[in-house]
Each structure stands twice: as structure tokens, then as C-alpha cells.
Design a protein around this motif. Structure first.
Motif, PDB file in Angstrom:
ATOM      1  N   GLU A 122       0.863  -1.401  -0.085  1.00 60.30           N
ATOM      2  CA  GLU A 122      -0.055  -0.197   0.092  1.00 60.30           C
ATOM      3  C   GLU A 122       0.844   1.291  -0.087  1.00 60.30           C
ATOM      4  N   SER A 123       1.980   1.100   0.575  1.00 61.84           N
ATOM      5  CA  SER A 123       2.908   2.335   0.781  1.00 61.84           C
ATOM      6  C   SER A 123       3.382   2.623  -0.707  1.00 61.84           C
ATOM      7  N   MET A 124       3.757   1.491  -1.276  1.00 59.49           N
ATOM      8  CA  MET A 124       4.329   1.825  -2.487  1.00 59.49           C
ATOM      9  C   MET A 124       3.222   2.390  -3.738  1.00 59.49           C
ATOM     10  N   LYS A 125       1.965   2.042  -3.443  1.00 59.15           N
ATOM     11  CA  LYS A 125       1.066   2.200  -4.190  1.00 59.15           C
ATOM     12  C   LYS A 125       0.600   3.872  -4.075  1.00 59.15           C
ATOM     13  N   VAL A 126       0.617   4.318  -2.797  1.00 60.42           N
ATOM     14  CA  VAL A 126       0.267   5.621  -2.479  1.00 60.42           C
ATOM     15  C   VAL A 126       1.476   6.556  -2.829  1.00 60.42           C
ATOM     16  N   ALA A 127       2.704   5.835  -2.682  1.00 61.67           N
ATOM     17  CA  ALA A 127       3.729   6.775  -2.943  1.00 61.67           C
ATOM     18  C   ALA A 127       3.752   7.019  -4.391  1.00 61.67           C
ATOM     19  N   CYS A 128       3.765   6.025  -5.247  1.00 63.45           N
ATOM     20  CA  CYS A 128       3.854   6.509  -6.693  1.00 63.45           C
ATOM     21  C   CYS A 128       2.595   7.327  -7.018  1.00 63.45           C
ATOM     22  N   GLU A 129       1.546   7.536  -6.337  1.00 61.40           N
ATOM     23  CA  GLU A 129       0.427   8.271  -6.561  1.00 61.40           C
ATOM     24  C   GLU A 129       0.588   9.878  -6.233  1.00 61.40           C
ATOM     25  N   ILE A 130       1.370  10.044  -5.278  1.00 62.11           N
ATOM     26  CA  ILE A 130       1.776  11.301  -4.741  1.00 62.11           C
ATOM     27  C   ILE A 130       3.237  11.710  -5.303  1.00 62.11           C
ATOM     28  N   GLY A 131       3.842  11.047  -5.805  1.00 54.74           N
ATOM     29  CA  GLY A 131       5.364  11.285  -6.372  1.00 54.74           C
ATOM     30  C   GLY A 131       5.381  11.697  -7.626  1.00 54.74           C
ATOM     31  N   PRO A 132       6.709  11.637  -8.238  1.00 50.29           N
ATOM     32  CA  PRO A 132       6.770  12.289  -9.488  1.00 50.29           C
ATOM     33  C   PRO A 132       5.513  11.782 -10.560  1.00 50.29           C
ATOM     34  N   THR A 133       5.483  12.557 -11.622  1.00 51.66           N
ATOM     35  CA  THR A 133       4.262  12.092 -12.784  1.00 51.66           C
ATOM     36  C   THR A 133       4.639  11.114 -13.260  1.00 51.66           C
ATOM     37  N   ARG A 136       3.391   7.821 -11.653  1.00 48.09           N
ATOM     38  CA  ARG A 136       1.909   7.436 -11.382  1.00 48.09           C
ATOM     39  C   ARG A 136       1.205   6.614 -12.116  1.00 48.09           C
ATOM     40  N   GLY A 137       1.737   6.238 -13.292  1.00 48.16           N
ATOM     41  CA  GLY A 137       0.951   5.270 -14.151  1.00 48.16           C
ATOM     42  C   GLY A 137       1.459   3.929 -13.672  1.00 48.16           C
ATOM     43  N   PHE A 138       2.482   3.824 -12.845  1.00 51.98           N
ATOM     44  CA  PHE A 138       2.790   2.579 -12.154  1.00 51.98           C
ATOM     45  C   PHE A 138       2.020   2.003 -10.814  1.00 51.98           C
ATOM     46  N   ALA A 139       1.219   3.215 -10.279  1.00 52.51           N
ATOM     47  CA  ALA A 139       0.802   3.097  -8.805  1.00 52.51           C
ATOM     48  C   ALA A 139      -0.168   1.816  -8.921  1.00 52.51           C
ATOM     49  N   PRO A 140      -0.906   1.744  -9.918  1.00 55.32           N
ATOM     50  CA  PRO A 140      -2.005   0.463  -9.793  1.00 55.32           C
ATOM     51  C   PRO A 140      -1.370  -0.956  -9.932  1.00 55.32           C
ATOM     52  N   TYR A 141      -0.145  -1.051 -10.394  1.00 55.58           N
ATOM     53  CA  TYR A 141       0.639  -2.216 -10.486  1.00 55.58           C
ATOM     54  C   TYR A 141       1.395  -2.340  -9.294  1.00 55.58           C
TER      55      TYR A 141
END
Length: 462
Positions: A122-133, A136-141
Motif C-alpha cells: 500500500e505504501s508503494m501504491k500511495v507513494a507512486c500516486e503522490i510522487g513524480p508524474t 503515477r502510471g505504475f501506481a495500480p501495479y
């Protein structure tokens, strides 16, 4: 019912806050800062049967002091003596620092999201969502990828433990009976005991067993020290540096030995006083400091004693007709067997909570399904252990492939995103530091995995 001792999911009303408060992450100024400052995730955790600081330290030591420590002398054969000592200290510091990075970054993200707990995926998912653009496309995976590495790593540890116990029992029994019994029979003999210990569902119940395992471990270290400190050859006879091709094998074994990221996250999440985990004299620094010193000493003395004749586990170098050597192998096998319960707990928890229990429609058979999962994990690890019983190379492969990602690259990614874009420090030092860690992780994964797979193929095709 899922296992009761770890609440790795956000709990209560905090669960929905991941979505409800996501807007706070993209708005600057006072609202966001006040939102973070007035919320302490540690105060909102709801954990059944939390562990004390002492119990957490015991679990941490047991999680780190596994089969890897007896494989470290062989790792020094790949690195060379001087290079091995220096590199182990540096890698130990790197592992400890990355664990601090991960725990701190997860805390920051939990404050932003106003949730009590986030799992590593979950931390990886949220981090990708709030991090560099670009991330963000990697967040769901991200959760699936992180879970894959976590499960592969923990099941790999379980495979190593099975091989270690089987090989050492085979060595003792064959020496005593003067026979050559196949390793397969020893795997079959230990199958039921391994099934039994994986059935312990509460981490707190494992604490007394971990105490026993730690006592056995330290007694065993004393006996190992007795064997490796006798009749030492000249120190100058050992090469100071190994070859560049073999260094990734050393790197993978050392990462496997020192890094316990899956267990560390679970332990911190399950503490009664999680603020005591970090800090200059916190549980993490004390535990890892002891582990690093023990590993360097054991690796140096084992390689000094046996040189290039060192075996994948130093216990196999002991005199075949020595009763003390036999007792040591059996005792340490018992300690490793106990550790199997702790290490096997993590993949079961991930699979059950994240992928299985959510799809079950009835609670009446949940207990049955959970035990089926536990048995399935044990069966899978035994099959893998019997297929590739190359202890040293398997240790190195698991370390290089999984821990380069989980222990180095992923914590750096989470920290970079947690502090993105305006908290990266003077000159964006956090950004450049995390990029360096990500590069180290990628290089370690690729080089270590290639070297290990190449050597495994060579051994299996002989």
C-alpha cells in the motif's frame, strides 16, 4: 478469520481515509500542514496482542540470525577477506539505513493520508500516486509487484531453511550410521514438523520459541567459534580480494543474511510502542548493530579457518566423527526450524489478507481455508527445496533478486515520493541520494541474479 496478531491493513474509519484525504496531498499551504501535524498514526493503531520492545528485539535477532550467518564464510570466498570485511560493514550500514528510510517514509505517508497503518504494498501504491508524474502510471501495479517480491523472498527463506535442516541432518545421520541415505528421505522426515510450526497463527505465541531459538543460536555460535578458531592458517595466505564476477554472489548472500525487511515491517507494525523502534538507541539500531558485528566475526573466522574449502554452511566443514559437531548441527537445525514459523508467517499473511479472505463469501470456513493456505505454502517450499538443493547459490539468488529491490530500491522510491516535491532538502539532496540507492538496487538485482542463475545452471548440468 485472518491471523490475529498483526494489523497490516489500515483499521477502522482510517481505511476509507486513504481515498477521502488524498486531495490533501495535492494542495499546498496551511491545510495540508495542519492535517499532518495534528495526526499521529502511532496513536491510532489497533493491534491485538502487541509485542513489547524486548519481544520485538528478540524477534528481530531471530529473523536476522538465520542460515545466512553460517553461509557468510563462503561469501567471503567470493569477495576476498579484506574486501569482505569492509563490504559487510558497508552493506550492513546500508541495510540498516534503508530500513530507517522505509519506516520513516511509511510514517510520513500515513500522516499525509491520516491512516494508522499502511502495508508495504500500500505504501508503494500511495507513494507512486503522490510522487513524480512519471511514477503515477505504475501506481495500480505497485502493490502486486511489491507483494510478488515479498512473497518470493519469504518463501525463498523458507526453502533455504528446509535445505539447511535437511542437509545438516543428512550429514549427521550418514556419519553416525556410516551410510549414504538420500537427502530426499530427510526432507520427507521433517515435512510434518514444518507443517506443525506453520500452524501457529499468533506472533506473540512464537515469542517464547524465539527466545529458545536465540539461546540455541548463541550457544551454537560459541561452539562454531571453538571449531573455527583452532589451528588457523597464516592470515596472509588468504586473498584480500576476489574476482569481479564472483562479487555479486557475495553481495546476494550478504543481503540475504543482513536484510530482513519483511519481518522488520511486521514487527514495527505490531509493537506496543512503535516510537521506540527507531532512534539512536532504538530496537532497530541495537538489533542490527549486534547482527552486523556477529556476521563480520563469523564470516571472517570461518573463511580464515577453512579458506577455499569452505562449504555452503560452515557446519558442514566440521569433523565428521566429532560428537560436539553433530550436536551443534542438530541444535542449530532446531533453531532454524523455529525460525521457519516466523518467516513463513509473512507470506501467509500477505496472501491471506490481500488476495484470499476478501474473496470468501462465508466466514464459517475461513479457518479451514487459512490452514489450507499454510499447508500449501509448506508443500510448495518443500518441492522447491527438493528441486534445487543448492544451499549457497539459492541463498545468494534470493538475496540478490528480492532484497536488492525490497531492501534498497523500493524504500528509496517510497521516501522520494513521500517528500516530493518540496521536502527534498537543500539542493534536493534527498532526491539525488534516493536515485543513487535505486541505481544500487537495480545493479545488485541484475548482476547478482545473473551470476547466481548462471552458477545454478552450471551445477545442475554437471
Amino acid at each position: 478469520m485472518p491471523s490475529e496478531n498483526l494489523k497490516l491493513e489500515p483499521v477502522g474509519e482510517n481505511k476509507k481515509n486513504i481515498d477521502e484525504h488524498s486531495g490533501l496531498l495535492d494542495t499546498g499551504g496551511t491545510n495540508r500542514n495542519q492535517s499532518e501535524e495534528d495526526y499521529d498514526p502511532h496513536l491510532h493503531r489497533e493491534v491485538e496482542s502487541p509485542t513489547t520492545n524486548a519481544e520485538t528485539l528478540i524477534h528481530l535477532l531471530k529473523g536476522c540470525l538465520g542460515t545466512g550467518i553460517l553461509a557468510m564464510p563462503e561469501a567471503f570466498k567470493y569477495s576476498g577477506m579484506i574486501n569482505g570485511i569492509i563490504s559487510t560493514l558497508l552493506i550492513g550500514f546500508l541495510c540498516t539505513y534503508c530500513l530507517h528510510v522505509l519506516v520513516r517514509a511509511q510514517y510520513v505517508i500515513c500522516k499525509k493520508m491520516r491512516v494508522a497503518l499502511l502495508t508495504y504494498p500500500e505504501s508503494m501504491k500511495v507513494a507512486c500516486e503522490i510522487g513524480p508524474t512519471c511514477l503515477r502510471g505504475f501506481a495500480p501495479y505497485a502493490p502486486l509487484v511489491t507483494d510478488f517480491f515479498l512473497i518470493f523472498y519469504q518463501l525463498g527463506i523458507c526453502c533455504v531453511y528446509i535445505v539447511f535442516v535437511g542437509v545438516n541432518l543428512q550429514n549427521v545421520v550418514n556419519a553416525c550410521l556410516e551410510k549414504n541415505i538420500s537427502l530426499t528421505w530427510f526432507f520427507l522426515a521433517i515435512f510434518v514438523p514444518f507443517l506443525a510450526i506453520i500452524c501457529i497463527r499468533n506472533l506473540k505465541l512464537l515469542a517464547p520459541f524465539s527466545v529458545l531459538a536465540n539461546i540455541i543460536t548463541f550457544v551454537t555460535f560459541g561452539v562454531v567459534g571453538y571449531f573455527v578458531c583452532q589451528d588457523l592458517p597464516p592470515f596472509s595466505s588468504l586473498p584480500a580480494f576476489g574476482t569481479l564476477f564472483n562479487y555479486p554472489l557475495y553481495f546476494g548472500t550478504t543481503l540475504f543474511s543482513l536484510q530482513a525487511v519483511g519481518v522488520v515491517i511486521a514487527l514495527e507494525n505490531n509493537m506496543a510502542t512503535p516510537k521506540k523502534f527507531r532512534g539512536a538507541f532504538g530496537v532497530l539500531n541495537i538489533g542490527m548493530g549486534l547482527v552486523i558485528v556477529i556476521y563480520v566475526g563469523m564470516a571472517m573466522m570461518g573463511y580464515w579457518k577453512y579458506g577455499d574449502q569452505i562449504q555452503p554452511t560452515v557446519t558442514l566443514n566440521f569433523p565428521p566423527d566429532d560428537k560436539l559437531a553433530h550436536a551443534t548441527k542438530i541444535l542449530y537445525s532446531i533453531a532454524i526450524y523455529i525460525s521457519f514459523g516466523l518467516q513463513g508467517y509473512v507470506p501467509v499473511k500477505i496472501l491471506w489478507d490481500n488476495y484470499i479472505v476478501k474473496k470468501l463469501k462465508s466466514d464459517s470456513k475461513n479457518m479451514l481455508y487459512e490452514y489450507m493456505l499454510r499447508f500449501g505454502c509448506v508443500i510448495l517450499t518443500f518441492i522447491l527445496a527438493m528441486t534445487v538443493p543448492l544451499l549457497g547459490l539459492f541463498i545468494s539468488l534470493v538475496g540478490a533478486f528480492c532484497l536488492s529491490a525490497l531492501g534498497i530500491a523500493f524504500p528509496a522510491i517510497i521516501e522520494l515520493c513521500a517528500y516530493w516535491p518540496d521536502r527534498l532538502g537543500p539542493g534536493k539532496i534527498t532526491l539525488w541520494k534516493d536515485i543513487l540507492l535505486i541505481i544500487i538496487g537495480i545493479v545488485g538485482l541484475c548482476a547478482g541474479s545473473y551470476s547466481c542463475i548462471y552458477m545454478i545452471i552450471q551445477e545442475l548440468t554437471k
